[in-house]
Scaffold this motif. Structure first.
Motif, PDB file in Angstrom:
ATOM      1  N   GLY A  68      12.799  10.289  -5.089  1.00 21.61           N
ATOM      2  CA  GLY A  68      12.019  10.629  -3.899  1.00 21.61           C
ATOM      3  C   GLY A  68      11.039  11.748  -4.136  1.00 21.61           C
ATOM      4  O   GLY A  68      10.899  12.659  -3.313  1.00 21.61           O
ATOM      5  N   VAL A  69      10.335  11.719  -5.263  1.00 22.14           N
ATOM      6  CA  VAL A  69       9.385  12.776  -5.612  1.00 22.14           C
ATOM      7  C   VAL A  69       8.204  12.736  -4.649  1.00 22.14           C
ATOM      8  O   VAL A  69       7.684  11.670  -4.311  1.00 22.14           O
ATOM      9  CB  VAL A  69       8.880  12.602  -7.052  1.00 22.14           C
ATOM     10  N   SER A  70       7.754  13.902  -4.214  1.00 16.74           N
ATOM     11  CA  SER A  70       6.587  14.004  -3.344  1.00 16.74           C
ATOM     12  C   SER A  70       5.415  14.562  -4.132  1.00 16.74           C
ATOM     13  O   SER A  70       5.445  15.724  -4.563  1.00 16.74           O
ATOM     14  CB  SER A  70       6.904  14.924  -2.149  1.00 16.74           C
TER      15      SER A  70
ATOM     16  N   ALA B  11       0.831  -1.209   0.000  1.00 14.17           N
ATOM     17  CA  ALA B  11       0.000   0.000   0.000  1.00 14.17           C
ATOM     18  C   ALA B  11       0.861   1.253   0.000  1.00 14.17           C
ATOM     19  O   ALA B  11       0.536   2.249  -0.666  1.00 14.17           O
ATOM     20  CB  ALA B  11      -0.924  -0.010   1.213  1.00 14.17           C
ATOM     21  N   GLY B  12       1.977   1.211   0.724  1.00 17.25           N
ATOM     22  CA  GLY B  12       2.888   2.349   0.749  1.00 17.25           C
ATOM     23  C   GLY B  12       3.520   2.614  -0.599  1.00 17.25           C
ATOM     24  O   GLY B  12       3.708   3.776  -0.994  1.00 17.25           O
ATOM     25  N   GLN B  13       3.842   1.543  -1.327  1.00 19.08           N
ATOM     26  CA  GLN B  13       4.397   1.711  -2.666  1.00 19.08           C
ATOM     27  C   GLN B  13       3.389   2.366  -3.601  1.00 19.08           C
ATOM     28  O   GLN B  13       3.741   3.225  -4.414  1.00 19.08           O
ATOM     29  CB  GLN B  13       4.830   0.341  -3.213  1.00 19.08           C
ATOM     30  N   ILE B  14       2.129   1.962  -3.467  1.00 18.09           N
ATOM     31  CA  ILE B  14       1.071   2.568  -4.279  1.00 18.09           C
ATOM     32  C   ILE B  14       0.892   4.034  -3.889  1.00 18.09           C
ATOM     33  O   ILE B  14       0.798   4.921  -4.738  1.00 18.09           O
ATOM     34  CB  ILE B  14      -0.242   1.790  -4.106  1.00 18.09           C
ATOM     35  N   ALA B  15       0.856   4.295  -2.574  1.00 22.79           N
ATOM     36  CA  ALA B  15       0.618   5.646  -2.070  1.00 22.79           C
ATOM     37  C   ALA B  15       1.727   6.619  -2.459  1.00 22.79           C
ATOM     38  O   ALA B  15       1.506   7.833  -2.505  1.00 22.79           O
ATOM     39  CB  ALA B  15       0.464   5.608  -0.554  1.00 22.79           C
ATOM     40  N   ALA B  16       2.918   6.104  -2.728  1.00 23.88           N
ATOM     41  CA  ALA B  16       4.041   6.970  -3.085  1.00 23.88           C
ATOM     42  C   ALA B  16       3.947   7.500  -4.510  1.00 23.88           C
ATOM     43  O   ALA B  16       4.630   8.460  -4.863  1.00 23.88           O
ATOM     44  CB  ALA B  16       5.359   6.214  -2.909  1.00 23.88           C
ATOM     45  N   ASN B  17       3.095   6.891  -5.322  1.00 31.96           N
ATOM     46  CA  ASN B  17       2.950   7.323  -6.707  1.00 31.96           C
ATOM     47  C   ASN B  17       1.912   8.430  -6.820  1.00 31.96           C
ATOM     48  O   ASN B  17       1.184   8.727  -5.869  1.00 31.96           O
ATOM     49  CB  ASN B  17       2.576   6.131  -7.591  1.00 31.96           C
TER      50      ASN B  17
END
Length: 258
Positions: A252-254, A193-199
């Motif tokens: 590390g794009v936000s 879920a964190g990997q998805i949320a980072a996109n």
């Protein structure tokens, strides 16, 4: 909510069916709590949702047989519509939803898992649609989603025989994406879920919409749906941020959900 727990971890929400003494079986109250929980999710701050069951034995063992046993045809149809409406809401929810199946996922439990975008499970998970052994059909989308996920032949075999399958078989036929030791399941779900949320969240939502709607359209219409959603992304700040970072070789794009 009485039968559903809700917590957030950064941009990930965890929804837990919490009726452990009844193996998290679905009755009207559980379904109402599940609906209210999803309606209350802040889609501006949450970027991915995990659905799981309380305890170590069961994700959701099915619909509540005691509650259904006294229903007539009209009551049964109304109960089916209630479940279908809520599961369809989850299926079309704008955010990705992961089912972390920690045990029994039978009947309505399997149907709930199938309404999520995809499923990962513990090694002891058990899946099945046992309804014909009770004199009924699956009522919360099982005859439809199972056939779409594993193919009509395998779906018919599982439904007609009322046979339960273990995690390894569920993985083999494509019902689940991955199997983990029980103690690693939630960590794996949260990592995913964190990997998805980072996109880029707008792009992720657009991908979900394109896939879901495209599966119900002829290819000629589906690619037009994709083209429109693809184009819409170019009006977002996330597209500018993501492409500029790529060109400048930044990591590390936000993304800002816009």
């Amino acid at each position: 909510m009485g039968y559903v727990k809700y917590e957030t971890k950064s941009a990930v929400a965890v929804v837990t069916i919490d009726r452990e003494k009844a193996l998290n079986a679905l009755n009207a109250e559980v379904l109402d709590d599940l609906k209210a929980t999803f309606e209350g999710i802040d889609t501006e701050t949450v970027r991915c949702v995990i659905v799981t069951g309380a305890g170590e034995k069961s994700f959701v063992a099915g619909a509540d047989i005691a509650a259904m046993s006294g229903m007539d045809a009209q009551g049964g149809e109304a109960f089916g519509k209630k479940g279908n409406d809520i599961f369809r809401m989850i299926e079309t929810f704008p955010l990705p939803v992961i089912a972390a199946v920690n045990g029994f996922a039978l009947g309505g439990g399997c149907e709930l898992a199938m309404s999520c975008d995809f499923r990962i499970c513990a090694e002891q998970a058990i899946f099945g649609q046992p309804e014909v052994g009770l004199g009924i059909t699956p009522g919360f989308g099982g005859t439809q989603r199972l056939a779409r996920l594993v193919g009509p032949g395998m779906a018919k075999q599982l439904i007609y025989t009322a046979k339960n399958i273990k995690a390894a078989e569920a993985l083999r036929i494509g019902l689940v994406n991955a199997v983990y030791p029980a103690e690693e399941l939630m960590a794996a779900a949260e990592k995913l879920a964190g990997q998805i949320a980072a996109n880029a969240p707008v792009a992720v939502r657009a991908c979900k919409k394109a896939i879901n709607e495209g599966l119900e359209q002829p290819m000629e219409e589906a690619i037009v749906t994709e083209e429109k959603l693809f184009g819409s992304c170019f009006a977002t700040e996330d597209q500018k941020t993501g492409m500029q970072a790529f060109l400048e070789k930044k990591k590390g794009v936000s993304f800002q959900n816009r």
